[in-house]
Motif scaffolding. Structure first.
Motif, PDB file in Angstrom:
ATOM      1  N   THR A 162     -16.158  82.303   1.231  1.00 52.69           N
ATOM      2  CA  THR A 162     -16.461  82.553   2.625  1.00 52.69           C
ATOM      3  C   THR A 162     -15.471  83.694   3.136  1.00 52.69           C
ATOM      4  O   THR A 162     -14.002  83.326   2.908  1.00 52.69           O
ATOM      5  CB  THR A 162     -16.379  81.432   3.453  1.00 52.69           C
ATOM      6  OG1 THR A 162     -17.348  80.631   2.840  1.00 52.69           O
ATOM      7  CG2 THR A 162     -16.885  81.659   4.907  1.00 52.69           C
ATOM      8  N   GLN A 178     -19.420  84.914   6.737  1.00 52.19           N
ATOM      9  CA  GLN A 178     -20.336  85.224   5.592  1.00 52.19           C
ATOM     10  C   GLN A 178     -19.951  84.593   4.390  1.00 52.19           C
ATOM     11  O   GLN A 178     -18.854  84.873   4.164  1.00 52.19           O
ATOM     12  CB  GLN A 178     -20.883  86.558   5.785  1.00 52.19           C
ATOM     13  CG  GLN A 178     -21.733  86.771   6.883  1.00 52.19           C
ATOM     14  CD  GLN A 178     -22.349  88.327   6.741  1.00 52.19           C
ATOM     15  OE1 GLN A 178     -21.648  89.260   6.014  1.00 52.19           O
ATOM     16  NE2 GLN A 178     -23.692  88.511   7.088  1.00 52.19           N
ATOM     17  N   LYS A 179     -20.852  84.208   3.632  1.00 55.33           N
ATOM     18  CA  LYS A 179     -20.600  84.065   2.138  1.00 55.33           C
ATOM     19  C   LYS A 179     -21.006  84.934   1.254  1.00 55.33           C
ATOM     20  O   LYS A 179     -22.180  85.691   1.473  1.00 55.33           O
ATOM     21  CB  LYS A 179     -21.291  82.491   1.863  1.00 55.33           C
ATOM     22  CG  LYS A 179     -20.621  81.158   2.748  1.00 55.33           C
ATOM     23  CD  LYS A 179     -21.589  80.187   1.952  1.00 55.33           C
ATOM     24  CE  LYS A 179     -20.721  79.060   2.781  1.00 55.33           C
ATOM     25  NZ  LYS A 179     -21.272  77.519   2.192  1.00 55.33           N
TER      26      LYS A 179
END
Length: 268
Positions: A162, A178-179
């Motif tokens: 992440t 966001q991953k």
């Protein structure tokens, strides 16, 4: 024999259990707990899978709390005893929860990949008999062969991270929170990094695979895994004159963790 049950699973679990100080009678509990817990890394999990993982985690945590309580009464030279001593000497350095999760991480990270490299690597040797013969004739190749097992058929195909802040990678902006998925298996076959990446070569020397991660996330158990793998494959070569597939191998149904469910072999 099923090589996974006969060799690949036993040594890594035994080593980790010995480090932790888990009594021998309790060691058969560890592998099923780990197997259930690591399924939480997978995509498309069922409710049944998640429930099984949570039960395994609860049972493992309860077991380790009991083991820590026993070690408080009678400290030994094992890792749990040392962690208990640190915890009791300075609770600000290590909480009881951190003590338990450290032990769980050691088991899961310390043997899961080793088991799967053992199976995947043996299968690669069986499907490339010229490389198996090469390794038999020159044991000095064992260290490079271990690295090639990890690169050629990676036990961990991807891992998610992440972003802690906005970052641009390859012209794409990954926003904070966001991953991203690091495709370790693909990176280990990258033609921009490896010559003939799809060729299995036990003598490959320029082998910068990232099976154990890289940078700030590099598995601290990597040296132990290499020792275990060299011991396992060294013993397999020492104690056999021949070995070959005894049936069709069965892959585990997961994607993130890549390994074999069964690997039947005939030993000579």
């Amino acid at each position: 024999m099923d090589l996974l049950a006969g060799m690949a699973e036993q040594l890594p679990v035994a080593v980790i259990a010995e480090l932790l100080g888990v009594p021998e009678a309790d060691r058969p509990l560890l592998r099923p707990w780990s197997n259930a817990i690591v399924k939480m890394y997978e995509y498309g999990r069922t409710t049944e899978t998640e429930d099984s993982a949570e039960r395994a985690a609860d049972e493992f945590v309860a077991y380790l709390r009991d083991l820590a309580a026993e070690r408080r009464k009678d400290l030994g030279e094992d890792l749990v005893s040392h962690l208990v001593s640190m915890r009791d000497a300075d609770g600000d350095k290590l909480t009881e929860d951190e003590l338990v999760t450290t032990c769980i991480l050691l088991l899961n990270a310390g043997h899961e990949a080793t088991v799967n490299v053992s199976g995947n690597g043996t299968l690669a040797l069986l499907r490339h008999p010229d490389q198996l013969q090469r390794l038999r004739e020159d044991r000095a190749l064992l260290p490079t062969a271990i690295e090639e097992f990890m690169r050629y058929d990676s036990p961990l195909q991807l891992f998610e991270r992440t972003a802690t802040e906005d970052v641009e990678i390859g012209g794409v902006t990954v926003e904070r929170g966001q991953k991203i998925a690091a495709l370790l298996g693909a990176a280990n076959r990258d033609p921009a990094v490896f010559d003939a990446p799809d060729t299995f070569d036990v003598g490959r020397t320029d082998n910068g695979h990232i099976t154990f991660g890289a940078g700030i996330h590099f598995c601290i158990g990597a040296p132990l895994a290499r020792v275990e793998l060299q011991a396992s494959f060294g013993a397999l070569l020492d104690r056999t004159t021949t070995f070959e597939l005894g049936g069709e191998p069965v892959r585990r149904p997961e994607f993130v963790i890549r390994g074999l469910e069964t690997l039947p072999v005939v030993l000579g």
